[in-house]
Design an enzyme around this catalytic site. Structure first.
Site, short mmCIF file in Angstrom:
data_model
loop_
_atom_site.label_atom_id
_atom_site.label_comp_id
_atom_site.label_asym_id
_atom_site.label_seq_id
_atom_site.Cartn_x
_atom_site.Cartn_y
_atom_site.Cartn_z
N HIS A 1 7.73 5.88 -6.69
CA HIS A 1 6.89 4.82 -6.43
C HIS A 1 6.20 4.48 -7.53
CE1 HIS A 1 3.74 2.12 -4.34
NE2 HIS A 1 4.69 2.16 -3.31
N ILE B 1 2.99 2.76 -9.63
CA ILE B 1 1.49 2.36 -8.98
C ILE B 1 1.29 3.22 -7.88
CG2 ILE B 1 1.94 0.10 -9.69
CD1 ILE B 1 2.79 -0.71 -6.79
N VAL C 1 -1.20 2.93 0.73
CA VAL C 1 -1.47 4.07 1.76
C VAL C 1 -2.58 5.14 1.39
CG1 VAL C 1 0.62 5.16 1.94
CG2 VAL C 1 -0.60 4.95 4.13
#
Length: 163
Positions: free
Chosen positions: A34, A40, A44
């Site tokens: 990610h 980043i 969530v």
């Protein structure tokens, strides 16, 4: 908690507010996916850090006789990316606690810049509900002691008598 997304409990004013810190490191597992070229922190997981901070805050406010269980995200906004090397400062404020639930406002900043905000609704789980609840409250208490203690200060104090 399998993944602990709170590195330090800076302060808790029981029943009012709390302050927490997460050091965002390049070595975090989620950065490999990610996103590899431009990592980043997933939104969530910022919400999860709010939830974990709220567990410490509410449990401490009730002397570890209960813990909050997230029921609903009433509002959430993400303003800027959280990237490796950032120090995420999380502030919680108790908005309401009554028979309808506990409402907490969470705010995350990096260097004074707002990164994310959320308003979260929790129900309280009492430690006498079942053995798992009691164990969860005990684990929260143990983690609270670990994350809120000044381990470096204690280490220096233990060495001070040697010099």
């Amino acid at each position: 908690m399998r993944f602990i997304l709170v590195d330090r409990i800076l302060s808790i004013e029981p029943g009012k507010q709390g302050s927490f810190m997460k050091n965002v490191s390049q070595s975090e597992d989620y950065f490999s996916d990610h996103f590899p070229q431009s990592p980043i922190m997933p939104g969530v997981l910022i919400l999860e850090s709010f939830d974990q901070a709220a567990q410490f805050f509410v449990a401490r406010s009730h002397d570890f006789t209960c813990y909050p269980e997230l029921k609903q995200i009433l509002r959430a906004s993400f303003r800027h990316y959280v990237v490796p090397g950032d120090q995420l400062n999380i502030a919680l404020q108790l908005m309401r606690e009554d028979e309808r639930g506990t409402v907490i406002k969470a705010h995350a900043q990096v260097d004074g810049r707002t990164m994310a905000e959320a308003t979260l609704l929790f129900s309280l789980v009492q430690d006498n509900r079942d053995p798992e609840s009691k164990a969860h409250c005990q684990r929260l208490g143990e983690l609270y002691n670990l994350l809120s203690s000044d381990t470096v200060g204690r280490a220096w104090e233990s060495l001070a008598h040697r010099f």
